[in-house]
Design an enzyme around this catalytic site. Structure first.
Site, PDB file in Angstrom:
ATOM      1  N   HIS A   1       0.853  -1.192   0.000  1.00 18.68           N
ATOM      2  CA  HIS A   1       0.000   0.000   0.000  1.00 18.68           C
ATOM      3  C   HIS A   1       0.893   1.248   0.000  1.00 18.68           C
ATOM      4  CE1 HIS A   1      -2.808   3.082   1.279  1.00 18.68           C
ATOM      5  NE2 HIS A   1      -3.770   2.281   0.856  1.00 18.68           N
TER       6      HIS A   1
ATOM      7  N   GLU B   1      -3.967   2.204  -7.551  1.00 23.92           N
ATOM      8  CA  GLU B   1      -4.311   3.296  -6.636  1.00 23.92           C
ATOM      9  C   GLU B   1      -3.407   4.502  -6.898  1.00 23.92           C
ATOM     10  OE1 GLU B   1      -6.434   2.004  -2.934  1.00 23.92           O
ATOM     11  OE2 GLU B   1      -4.331   1.653  -2.490  1.00 23.92           O
TER      12      GLU B   1
HETATM   13  P1  PGA Z   1      -9.456   6.229   0.337  1.00 22.61           P
HETATM   14  O1  PGA Z   1      -8.327   5.148   0.649  1.00 22.61           O
HETATM   15  O2  PGA Z   1     -10.662   5.483  -0.154  1.00 22.61           O
HETATM   16  O3  PGA Z   1      -9.686   6.910   1.643  1.00 22.61           O
HETATM   17  O4  PGA Z   1      -8.895   7.139  -0.702  1.00 22.61           O
HETATM   18  C1  PGA Z   1      -8.038   4.165  -0.302  1.00 22.61           C
HETATM   19  C2  PGA Z   1      -6.825   3.400   0.095  1.00 22.61           C
HETATM   20  O5  PGA Z   1      -6.039   3.847   0.924  1.00 22.61           O
HETATM   21  O6  PGA Z   1      -6.593   2.324  -0.401  1.00 22.61           O
END
Ligand code: PGA
Length: 275
Positions: free
Chosen positions: A118, A190
């Site tokens: 992540h 992401e």
């Molecule tokens: P968020 O987080 O939905 O608050 O943007 C997503 C993530 O950290 O994977």
């Protein structure tokens, strides 16, 4: 049932709740109880909701959701399944590694998934592509499904280097990774710069990223493995208002939700939209 045209299998949508370090054990337990009640209603397609609490709450959440697939799901009356995921994992099974949590320990709690790489771990805890690679292999060896997070920073995007960043993370993170039989891999695209911002990326950009990812995957896996064993999902400020734009059969097949997964009403609305 919605069929995936490519392999004629029933399409499955993954909704991953990343609770980060945001909830007390009690809050995580309460949220899991509320969600396990919510998921009793019947739907038209398969949805896998993966709850990823802190390590400290895994025992309680595991007991609530039953670890394995819910009985309703198996009877075919209800195609929503709650599963358990960890937010991280270590790459050795056992040993003198103070503070780490092994795949075997997670399996004991009926954890089925682990988030790996992540951006918050890459940014604040120096996790690198080599760690990601070792952790993916450790998951697969232990029948856990890795959720590999990749994405460009704001600076990389500004310099037009989104594809370069994705290719680098995939190439290093997937080095010597093999997927066999029913081993699965989830890749979460992401964009780092929209995580926790309340404003998701333009869906068109997410689809372009998914296409880049698919092309890179061909360097590692056969088209059959990509179609049957690998799922690409989107994460970054997903909410009930935008989630539909990020689920496109055959390309983006789920979402990783942070902030909006912490509040029952917000998260259950996302589930409702995707039902
Ligand atoms: P968020 O987080 O939905 O608050 O943007 C997503 C993530 O950290 O994977």
């Amino acid at each position: 049932m919605v069929k995936n045209k490519k392999n004629n299998m029933t399409q499955k949508t993954h909704i991953i709740a990343n609770w980060k370090m945001q909830l007390s054990n009690q809050e995580a337990t309460d949220l899991a109880v509320a969600l396990s009640r919510e998921t009793k209603s019947s739907v038209q397609k398969q949805i896998e909701i993966i709850l990823c609490p802190s390590f400290t709450a895994l025992v309680q959440v595991s007991a609530i959701i039953g670890g394995d697939s819910s009985p309703d799901f198996r009877r075919g009356q209800n195609d929503i399944r709650l599963q358990l995921g960890a937010q991280n994992i270590f790459y050795h099974d056992k040993g003198a590694y103070t503070g780490e949590i092994s795949p075997l320990q997670l399996k004991e709690l009926k954890v089925k998934y682990a988030i790996i790489g992540h951006s918050e771990r890459r940014q604040f805890l120096n996790e690198n592509d080599h760690d990601v690679n070792l952790k993916i292999k450790a998951c697969l060896l232990n029948s856990l499904t890795p959720i590999m997070c990749i994405g460009e920073t704001f600076e990389e995007r500004r310099l037009g280097k989104t594809a370069v960043a994705l290719i680098r993370q995939l190439t290093r993170g997937l080095e010597d990774v093999k997927l066999e039989n029913d081993q699965k891999l989830i890749i979460a695209y992401e964009p780092v710069w929209v995580i926790g911002r309340g404003q998701a990326v333009d869906p068109e950009e997410a689809l372009q990223a998914a296409q880049i990812i698919k092309r890179v995957l061909l360097d590692f896996f056969t088209p059959e493995i990509i179609a049957n064993n690998i799922t690409i999902i989107y994460g970054g400020s997903v909410d009930a208002g935008n989630v539909k734009n990020f689920v496109v059969p055959g390309l983006l097949e789920g979402v990783l939700v942070g902030s909006a997964s912490l509040i029952f009403e917000k998260f259950s609305k996302i589930i409702d939209v995707l039902k």
